[in-house]
Write a protein that holds these residues in place. Structure first.
Motif, PDB file in Angstrom:
ATOM      1  N   TYR A   1      73.611  -9.357  23.749  1.00 19.73           N
ATOM      2  CA  TYR A   1      74.853  -8.745  22.763  1.00 19.73           C
ATOM      3  C   TYR A   1      74.102  -8.407  21.420  1.00 19.73           C
ATOM      4  O   TYR A   1      74.497  -9.087  20.513  1.00 19.73           O
ATOM      5  CB  TYR A   1      76.169  -9.429  22.769  1.00 19.73           C
ATOM      6  CG  TYR A   1      77.207  -9.338  23.665  1.00 19.73           C
ATOM      7  CD1 TYR A   1      78.109  -8.480  23.761  1.00 19.73           C
ATOM      8  CD2 TYR A   1      77.216 -10.359  24.588  1.00 19.73           C
ATOM      9  CE1 TYR A   1      79.036  -8.423  24.799  1.00 19.73           C
ATOM     10  CE2 TYR A   1      77.942 -10.465  25.806  1.00 19.73           C
ATOM     11  CZ  TYR A   1      78.939  -9.386  25.679  1.00 19.73           C
ATOM     12  OH  TYR A   1      79.824  -9.412  26.752  1.00 19.73           O
TER      13      TYR A   1
ATOM     14  N   GLU B   1      77.054  -9.794  18.990  1.00 17.87           N
ATOM     15  CA  GLU B   1      76.761 -11.063  18.588  1.00 17.87           C
ATOM     16  C   GLU B   1      76.174 -11.364  17.084  1.00 17.87           C
ATOM     17  O   GLU B   1      76.547 -12.309  16.417  1.00 17.87           O
ATOM     18  CB  GLU B   1      76.306 -11.870  19.646  1.00 17.87           C
ATOM     19  CG  GLU B   1      77.301 -11.955  20.985  1.00 17.87           C
ATOM     20  CD  GLU B   1      77.425 -13.466  21.468  1.00 17.87           C
ATOM     21  OE1 GLU B   1      76.500 -14.175  21.609  1.00 17.87           O
ATOM     22  OE2 GLU B   1      78.542 -13.642  21.673  1.00 17.87           O
TER      23      GLU B   1
ATOM     24  N   CYS C   1      76.694 -15.417  27.755  1.00 17.01           N
ATOM     25  CA  CYS C   1      76.886 -16.868  27.746  1.00 17.01           C
ATOM     26  C   CYS C   1      77.956 -17.262  28.341  1.00 17.01           C
ATOM     27  O   CYS C   1      78.192 -18.412  28.978  1.00 17.01           O
ATOM     28  CB  CYS C   1      76.743 -17.172  26.299  1.00 17.01           C
ATOM     29  SG  CYS C   1      77.937 -16.607  25.573  1.00 17.01           S
ATOM     30  N   THR C   2      79.114 -16.511  28.435  1.00 17.28           N
ATOM     31  CA  THR C   2      80.429 -16.829  28.977  1.00 17.28           C
ATOM     32  C   THR C   2      80.526 -16.646  30.702  1.00 17.28           C
ATOM     33  O   THR C   2      81.575 -16.811  31.296  1.00 17.28           O
ATOM     34  CB  THR C   2      81.468 -16.122  28.428  1.00 17.28           C
ATOM     35  OG1 THR C   2      81.074 -14.606  28.234  1.00 17.28           O
ATOM     36  CG2 THR C   2      81.610 -16.681  26.912  1.00 17.28           C
TER      37      THR C   2
ATOM     38  N   ARG D   1      84.802 -14.521  25.865  1.00 19.00           N
ATOM     39  CA  ARG D   1      84.720 -14.774  24.656  1.00 19.00           C
ATOM     40  C   ARG D   1      86.058 -14.198  23.794  1.00 19.00           C
ATOM     41  O   ARG D   1      86.803 -15.078  22.828  1.00 19.00           O
ATOM     42  CB  ARG D   1      83.678 -14.322  23.766  1.00 19.00           C
ATOM     43  CG  ARG D   1      83.597 -14.496  22.325  1.00 19.00           C
ATOM     44  CD  ARG D   1      82.290 -13.888  21.591  1.00 19.00           C
ATOM     45  NE  ARG D   1      82.612 -14.057  20.158  1.00 19.00           N
ATOM     46  CZ  ARG D   1      81.404 -14.184  19.098  1.00 19.00           C
ATOM     47  NH1 ARG D   1      80.352 -14.280  19.930  1.00 19.00           N
ATOM     48  NH2 ARG D   1      81.869 -14.261  18.042  1.00 19.00           N
TER      49      ARG D   1
HETATM   50  O1  G3H Z   1      77.085 -13.908  25.767  1.00 16.38           O
HETATM   51  C1  G3H Z   1      78.120 -14.284  25.407  1.00 16.38           C
HETATM   52  C2  G3H Z   1      79.137 -13.534  24.721  1.00 16.38           C
HETATM   53  O2  G3H Z   1      79.864 -13.948  23.451  1.00 16.38           O
HETATM   54  C3  G3H Z   1      80.185 -13.344  25.726  1.00 16.38           C
HETATM   55  O3  G3H Z   1      81.404 -12.639  25.410  1.00 16.38           O
HETATM   56  O4  G3H Z   1      82.975 -13.303  27.180  1.00 16.38           O
HETATM   57  O5  G3H Z   1      83.255 -11.149  25.592  1.00 16.38           O
HETATM   58  O6  G3H Z   1      81.307 -11.183  27.401  1.00 16.38           O
HETATM   59  P1  G3H Z   1      82.331 -11.755  26.479  1.00 16.38           P
END
Ligand code: G3H
Length: 536
Positions: A184, A188, A315-316, A473
Motif C-alpha cells: 500500500y 499506508e 498485512c491483514t 484494516r
Molecule cells: O497491509 C496492510 C493493510 O493495512 C491492510 O489493509 O485490510 O484494508 O487491506 P486492508
C-alpha cells in the motif's frame, strides 16, 4: 496454464501503456526539487513482457540512489523548518495548516489517473484495487481534517480542578521519518504522513521499496503546497539513507510499516531512544478459525478473499486456516473451487484477481516454502497450485500443514494458503498464544457460546477479532493495531493525530489576577495555543 500469462506489447490496451520510460531524478529537499546525477535504481515492473520467444524483464524507469549526504541534507531541512518548535509550520494556526493540506489534496486528485496506472505497473495491483487505494487515501485525508477540527473543539475549553484552571492542547513532536510498505505504497504511507504534517511536525518521507515512481507527479505538489523544509522526499537504499538519519538522534517520530526486524534494526541506531516515538505496522500471521458449525459458503468466500486479495500481499491477509477435522475435506473442496475461479492476468484486465508479484526473488521464496512443507508431509491440493512463470505464482493451497513446516509460523506475504486440521479448539488457541504475531484473527461459526469462549481466549492475544468475516484494516475510523511483533501504537483517523502529537497543558492557580490574564489572552487572541476559537 501460465504459459501465456504475460502480454506482448501490442496486446496491452493503449489506455494502459506507459507512454515513456520514466527517469525520475528529482528529490525534494528544503522546498527545492533537486536533480540527482549519481547512480540510479532500476524500477522493474512485475508485469514482464512476452517477446514471442521468451519472457523479458520489464524495466519501466529509474529512481535516485541517494547517499547518506543527501538524506542528511533532507533531515537538516526538516530540522530547520521545525526549528525546535519555533518554525513557521509548527507554530502555524491549525486553520492555516489545514488550508495547505486541502490545497495539496485538490492538486493530488488531479493526478489520479497517472498514480493509478503507475500503481498497476509498479506493484501489480489490479485496477479496482489501485483506484480504491487512491480514493481511500483521499477520503482518509478529508476525514483526518474533519477529525482534527473535532479534536481541536474538544480541547477548546477550560477545566477547573482543585483550584487549578487548565487548558489542554495537542502540539507536534518534531521531525517525523515516514516510511511505507510496497503493498500500500500510497495509502499506508499517507496514513502517517498526513497526520504528522497536520499536527505540525516536519517530515522526511522515504517511499517504499517498490511503488516509487508514482510519487514523481506528487513531488511538485508537495513543493508548491508546503513551506520549504516541511516535507522532504528522499530515495535510495534504507540502510544507507535512513540508518544515517536515525544515528543523528534528530528523528523524533519513526513511522514505519514493514518488518519487525527492519523496524528494530533502525530503532536501535537512535542514540536517545527515550526521545523517539515509534508508530509501527509490522508482520502478521492472522489465522482463520473454522468452527464445525460454520456457514461453509460464507467461510469459503471470506477466506478466499482474505487469503488471496492482492495475492495475499496484505498485512491483514489470512495467512493460515484452521479447520475442524470433521469438515476439513468439504472445506478444502469448496475452498479450492473458489480459488480456481480467481482470474489470473495483468492488473488492468477486467475481473482479474491474481497478478504478478513485485518483489524480486519472491516466486523462488514461495517455491522454497512449498518444498519445505512437502518435505514434512503437505501436498498442494489445488490444480496448478504453485506453478510459476517468471514473476507470476499461481496460488497454492497446501494441506495438511503442521508445526514442523516453515509456513506454519513464517509470514508468507504471498499466494500460499496453508490449511491445518484441528481436533480440539485448544490446539488453535495454543497456536495463537505461541505465535510471535498478534494482529487479528477471524472466527467462523454459529454457536454463540463457542464464539464467546474464543473471543475471551483471543482477547489478550490480538488487536481485532473478526466474526464470520475476513481480517481487514478498515473502516479507517476504527483502531488498527497489533500485539507482540505485529505493531507498536494504534492507528485510525483519530489515533494517528494523537500518535503524532503530545499534550500541552497550560495551567494557573484559580485567582482573580490569573483569571483576568487568561481571559485577556483569549479575548485579545494573544496566543495560538491558549484560545477558545472554533475552527469550522
Ligand atoms: O497491509 C496492510 C493493510 O493495512 C491492510 O489493509 O485490510 O484494508 O487491506 P486492508
Amino acid at each position: 496454464m501460465l504459459q501465456h500469462i504475460f502480454p506482448q506489447v501490442a496486446q496491452i490496451p493503449s489506455e494502459w501503456q506507459l507512454q515513456e520510460f520514466i527517469e525520475q531524478r528529482e528529490y525534494l529537499v528544503n522546498g527545492e526539487l533537486r536533480i540527482w546525477e549519481g547512480p540510479m535504481n532500476e524500477v522493474v515492473s512485475p508485469v514482464s513482457i512476452d517477446n514471442g520467444n521468451s519472457i523479458e524483464k520489464n524495466i519501466i524507469g529509474t529512481t535516485p540512489l541517494l547517499t547518506q549526504k543527501e538524506s542528511l541534507e533532507a533531515m537538516d531541512a526538516a530540522v530547520l523548518a521545525y526549528n525546535n518548535g519555533t518554525g513557521e509550520w509548527p507554530t502555524m494556526s491549525i486553520t492555516n495548516r489545514i488550508a495547505h493540506v486541502e490545497q495539496f489534496l485538490v492538486e493530488m486528485k488531479k493526478q489520479r489517473g497517472l498514480v493509478v496506472k503507475l500503481l498497476m505497473w509498479e506493484i501489480g495491483k489490479n485496477l479496482p484495487d489501485s483506484e480504491k487505494e487512491f480514493d481511500r487515501t483521499c477520503i482518509y485525508i478529508e476525514d483526518t481534517i474533519r477529525e482534527l477540527k473535532k479534536l481541536d473543539h474538544n480541547y477548546s475549553n477550560f477545566a477547573v480542578e482543585e483550584g487549578v484552571i487548565a487548558q489542554t492542547r495537542r502540539v507536534p513532536l518534531g521531525v517525523a521519518l515516514c516510511m511505507g510498505p510496497y503493498n500500500y505504497p500510497l495509502n499506508e504511507t499517507f496514513t502517517t504522513l498526513i497526520p504528522a504534517l497536520l499536527m505540525g511536525n516536519t517530515v522526511v518521507f522515504k517511499p517504499a521499496k517498490y511503488g516509487v515512481l508514482f510519487i514523481k507527479p506528487l513531488l511538485p505538489i508537495f513543493k508548491a503546497c508546503f513551506p520549504k523544509g516541511v516535507i522532504n522526499v528522499i530515495y535510495g537504499k534504507g540502510r544507507e539513507t535512513v540508518g544515517a538519519l536515525m544515528e543523528t538522534g534528530k528523528i523524533d517520530v519513526f513511522a514505519f510499516i514493514g518488518t519487525n526486524k527492519g523496524a528494530n534494526d533502525l530503532k536501535k541506531l537512535h542514540p536517545k531512544p527515550n526521545r523517539l516515538r515509534s508508530v509501527l505496522g509490522l508482520d502478521a500471521k492472522n489465522p482463520a478459525i473454522i468452527l464445525p458449525d460454520a456457514d461453509m459458503d460464507n467461510a469459503v468466500t471470506e477466506c478466499v478473499a482474505g487469503a488471496l486479495s492482492f495475492n495475499g500481499q496484505r498485512c491483514t491477509a489470512l495467512k493460515i486456516i484452521f479447520v475442524q477435522e470433521d469438515m476439513v475435506a468439504s472445506f478444502i473442496q469448496k475452498f479450492t473451487e473458489g480459488v480456481s475461479k480467481l482470474k489470473c492476468g495483468m492488473p488492468w484486465e477486467k475481473d482479474v484477481k491474481i497478478t504478478p508479484l513485485p518483489e524480486p526473488g519472491k516466486t523462488a521464496y514461495l517455491t522454497e516454502l512449498l518444498n519445505d512443507a512437502k518435505q514434512f508431509g503437505a501436498s498442494v491440493v489445488n490444480e496448478n497450485g504453485g506453478e510459476v512463470n517468471d514473476t507470476f505464482f499461481y496460488p497454492a493451497v497446501i494441506y495438511p500443514v503442521n508445526a514442523q513446516m516453515r509456513i506454519y509460523s513464517e509470514e508468507q506475504f504471498g499466494p500460499i494458503v496453508p490449511i491445518v486440521s484441528y481436533k480440539n479448539i485448544e490446539e488453535v488457541i495454543e497456536y495463537v498464544i505461541q505465535s510471535n504475531f498478534g494482529q487479528q484473527a477471524s472466527i467462523f461459526g454459529k454457536n454463540s457460546a463457542m464464539i464467546g469462549h474464543l473471543i475471551d481466549e483471543l482477547a489478550n492475544q490480538v488487536g481485532r477479532i473478526n466474526i464470520n468475516a475476513q481480517c481487514q484494516r478498515g473502516p479507517d475510523s476504527f483502531p488498527f493495531n497489533g500485539r507482540k511483533d505485529s505493531a507498536e501504537g494504534t492507528l485510525s483517523v483519530h489515533d494517528a493525530l494523537r500518535a503524532f502529537s503530545i499534550r500541552l497543558l497550560i495551567s494557573t492557580k484559580d485567582n482573580a489576577t490569573n483569571k483576568e490574564i487568561v481571559q485577556t489572552i483569549v479575548r485579545e487572541h494573544q496566543s495560538n495555543y491558549l484560545r477558545l476559537d472554533y475552527i469550522f
